[in-house]
Scaffold this active site. Structure first.
Site, PDB file in Angstrom:
ATOM      1  N   SER A  11      -5.010   7.112  -0.589  1.00 39.22           N
ATOM      2  CA  SER A  11      -4.998   6.534  -2.084  1.00 39.22           C
ATOM      3  C   SER A  11      -6.435   7.185  -2.572  1.00 39.22           C
ATOM      4  CB  SER A  11      -5.187   5.053  -2.216  1.00 39.22           C
ATOM      5  OG  SER A  11      -4.645   4.829  -3.468  1.00 39.22           O
ATOM      6  N   ASP A  50       2.037   5.032  -2.854  1.00 42.87           N
ATOM      7  CA  ASP A  50       0.524   4.784  -1.917  1.00 42.87           C
ATOM      8  C   ASP A  50       0.757   4.415  -0.623  1.00 42.87           C
ATOM      9  OD1 ASP A  50      -1.848   3.334  -1.582  1.00 42.87           O
ATOM     10  OD2 ASP A  50      -2.271   3.606  -3.636  1.00 42.87           O
TER      11      ASP A  50
END
Length: 799
Positions: free
Chosen positions: A110, A256
């Site tokens: 991320s 993610d």
């Protein structure tokens, strides 16, 4: 979703592998003797050992000490996700560099994948900090485009509609975007900053070997991105579900990586790292009393998943590994404005960990050699040999190719190219448009991947306005828009705008047919109908005398000319007819009424010149706006009859507004004027009006009417607070000074009512406002000489 190429490695759990092996062995037992089964088992074990050994050898090659330092352990850096809290990673990197502690490989997730990917490409911590300080990362991460950079058609839409409420429908029914943010600006920025990195190479060949972690949205499986497009790998790793649109990589839809491995310690070990420095900047779970909405609960659920996998990853830390935990307090996922605070927290945490890291430090001479071996390589001049465009959909390839402004043989300039591609996405035709340069020997192929909006091809827009005051009944208006772009390959677009409200029903539809790709000229045939109530007041009091029900229909044809990114100019002809009648009246003894009904029609020529450079059409804090309109009656008359030239009129109207901000202080000023020359509009004899919030606020909505109007206002606002939420954004307090009036021009003919004559009327308004994702909310009180006052509540578009 973004569709490009990047290599992925799926991580299958040990339990899955065990179940698969057991099934195979059971099958063997059913069809072979025990001896065969034993040989099969032995072969299986041998094959697994060989595969494991090959992978271990490959991973050892990924993370190793720089040549000349054979005796030191390889160092792997693990950077976790956490949104804006990820700025702390920069602080950690600064301390590592200051103390000459090397990084031989990076595994990240991320926001950690953003910082880690840029660092792996050869940037130093200072270079990253300087570059990030030069941009508004919040605007880039959330695809915020300055309104002045939008095409005029989208600026028009923002005056009535809330952009976040748009959704589409097609053969598969109604659909919403896969994410509120498509990530186009972030992708473009990453491509600019990593332009020297080839798009078709293993990440082991980066200055620092690198892995980005993502999650397969279909299976929930962990995916390790280790080859291909570095910007795409970073973009996929930070695609938080629901907020950012997923990334499509080699046919797999990725989101993610924090959902499965927010702190990928095991990945760093698998790369061959002997010592892992893990930096955990994850957000703490929120207390129950802070969960005030379903969105808060959903975010908390994601946070729970992340905390669980981080706890499992921490168990992979060995005695030689180091965990760094910056103390970031309540700094939120979206708080990009406090980057310096996060960087300082990262520095403090890294300095506290130095006693356990110092043994990894290199000598000054060794560190110079290390930096030389891990520095970014400059972008060599590349001439494009061919251009390939992948654009399955209705938008013709020529539209994309023309927007590139490059041809084979031109020098590859990624920054300029990405700027041109962003214009395609801001125009509203595409969900994403990305590019990458593929090099194969002397061939340099520019590949452009343009994906149309997956939730089309029909789009609906919504907006809402509410108004209530102490001098009138108040009301509401719901705005609904329909857009159908690219009906034909020539770019024909259908547009319908409708308003349903307590005082107004209006529908306007038009087609826009481009005539020139280069200059943007277009034809716009249109048709419309409007039905509204108009109140007439005593000019000396707030007493309403009567209310007219008015209906108008029109049809016409305009020629439009876009004014670059400034605005729009339209000129055309139209036919219009309308009628009106009072809802209540006062009859005279001779059979006539005090307020007559009317019916009129006309053919007119009209022109409109608009320049719109405001930052917000409903709550401007900077920019300017200009609107000039002229309408000339070519033929018209009352009671359904066309009359001679004596009934012709010319109507002129203009408005100018300018706004500026200085810190938390904002100022705006506007002037507005209109006049009818030579006659009265037979279709709308009420002329211009004043009254209502921010339009001579101490008076009721449209209380003053006539054929001549002048108005001006000056407003000051002070921003009292900023809210770090998606719904509420800022709290303001302000004051407006207004002056204006409406008069009946004796040369304009007979009006339905004479609004009187007199000097400019004045009004002062004190208000507070909260800006929200649905538009501004105002609460205020206005005063005027003579004891007039008016309390207001207003949401969204002003009336």
């Amino acid at each position: 979703m973004i569709r490009q190429s990047a290599h992925i490695t799926a991580e299958v759990s040990l339990d899955e592998a065990t179940r698969e092996t057991s099934a195979r062995l059971a099958h063997s037992r059913r069809h072979a003797t025990r001896a065969v089964a034993r040989r099969a088992l032995a072969a299986s074990i041998a094959f697994g050992c060989i595969a494991f050994t090959q992978r271990a050898l490959a991973d050892d090659n990924a993370c190793h000490a720089t040549a000349g330092e054979p005796n030191r352990p390889s160092v792997g850096l693990v950077l976790s996700g956490g949104g804006a809290r990820g700025y702390a990673h920069l602080g950690v990197l600064k301390v590592l560099e200051e103390n000459r502690i090397p990084v031989d490989c990076i595994a990240a997730t991320s926001m950690g994948a953003v910082v880690g990917g840029l660092y792996a490409s050869g940037m130093t911590a200072k270079e990253m900090q300087d570059r990030l300080a030069s941009v508004n990362l919040a605007d880039i991460a959330f695809d915020v485009t300055a309104r002045a950079d939008l095409p005029q058609a989208r600026r028009e839409d923002e005056r009535l509609y809330v952009n976040s409420l748009s959704f589409g429908f097609g053969a598969n029914g109604f659909r919403l975007p896969a994410g509120l943010v498509q990530g186009n600006r972030l992708q473009a920025l990453l491509q600019d900053w990593t332009a020297a990195v080839p798009a078709n190479q293993p990440f082991d060949k980066l200055p620092i070997p690198y892995r980005a972690i993502a999650t397969d949205l279909r299976t929930g499986q962990m995916v390790t991105l280790d080859q291909g497009s570095l910007p795409l790998a970073i973009r996929a790793s930070m695609a938080l579900p629901g907020l950012f649109a997923p990334a499509d990589v080699n046919g797999r839809t990725l989101v993610d990586g924090g959902l499965v491995s927010n702190l990928p310690i095991q990945t760093a070990h698998d790369m061959g790292a002997k010592v892992v420095i893990a930096v955990d900047i994850g957000s703490p779970l929120r207390p129950l009393d802070a969960l005030a909405s379903p969105a808060d609960v959903a975010q908390q659920m994601i946070g729970i998943l992340i905390h669980q996998n981080v706890a499992m990853q921490r168990k992979q830390l060995g005695p030689q590994d180091v965990l760094v935990e910056p103390q970031l307090g309540a700094l939120s996922f979206t708080d990009f404005a406090n980057a310096s605070q996060a960087i300082a927290a990262g520095e403090a945490a890294a300095r506290a960990a130095l006693p356990t890291l110092q043994h990894l430090a290199l000598s000054p001479e060794q560190y110079v050699a290390y930096r030389a071996a891990h520095s970014a390589q400059p972008l060599e001049p590349i001439h494009i040999t061919q251009i390939e465009i992948a654009s399955p959909g209705r938008v013709p390839e020529k539209r994309i190719r023309d927007a590139l402004h490059v041809q084979p043989g031109d020098l590859y300039d990624p920054a300029a190219l990405n700027k041109n591609l962003l214009k395609l996405t801001t125009a509203g035709d595409f969900e994403s448009v990305t590019q990458q340069m593929i090099t194969d020997g002397d061939q340099h192929t520019l590949i452009v991947d343009a994906k149309e909006k997956s939730w089309g091809p029909n789009f609906l827009l919504f907006g809402l306005g509410l108004s209530s005051s102490s001098t009138d009944e108040g009301g509401f208006r719901m705005h609904i828009g329909y857009r159908r772009p690219w009906i034909t390959s020539s770019g024909l677009e259908g547009r319908v705008d409708a308003t349903v409200g307590s005082d107004l029903i209006n529908v306007h539809g038009e087609l826009r047919q481009p005539l020139s790709d280069q200059f943007g000229y277009y034809f716009a045939p249109y048709v419309g109908i409007e039905r509204r109530y108009i109140s007439l007041y005593d000019p000396d009091s707030n007493t309403r005398l009567t209310q007219y029900l008015q209906q108008k229909e029109n049809v016409g044809l305009d020629l439009g000319v876009p004014l670059s990114d400034l605005g729009d100019f339209r000129i055309g002809v139209g036919y219009e007819h309308g009628y009106g009648s009072p809802t209540y009246n006062f009859p005279f003894g001779d059979g006539t009424n005090l307020y007559p009904s009317y019916y009129g029609r006309e053919i007119n020529a009209h022109a409109r010149f608009v320049v719109d450079q405001l930052d917000d059409p409903l709550f401007p804090r900077k920019g300017y706006f200009l609107d000039l309109r002229v309408e000339r009656s070519l033929s018209g008359g009352s009671n359904g009859q066309f009359t001679d030239d004596s009934s012709r009129y010319t109507e002129v109207y203009g408005k100018a507004l300018a706004a500026a901000s200085f810190g938390r202080h904002s100022f705006s000023a506007s002037v507005e004027a209109g006049n009818d020359f030579g006659g009265t509009n037979p279709v709308d004899p009420f002329g211009f009006t004043l009254g209502g919030f921010q339009h001579l606020s101490a008076y009721a909505a449209d209380q003053l009417s006539g054929s001549t109007m002048m108005y001006g206002q000056v407003t000051y606002m002070n921003q009292l607070a900023t809210f770090d939420t998606s719904l509420f954004r800022g709290l303001f307090a302000g004051i407006s000074l207004e002056a204006g009036n409406v008069w009946t021009n004796s040369n304009a003919g007979n009006n339905v009512v004479d609004s009187g004559k007199g000097p400019l009327k004045r009004s002062v308004t004190f208000f507070s406002s909260v800006t929200t994702s649905f538009g501004p909310i105002y609460v205020g009180v206005a005063f005027a000489p003579g004891g007039r006052y008016n309390f207001y509540f207003q949401l969204g578009h002003t009336y």
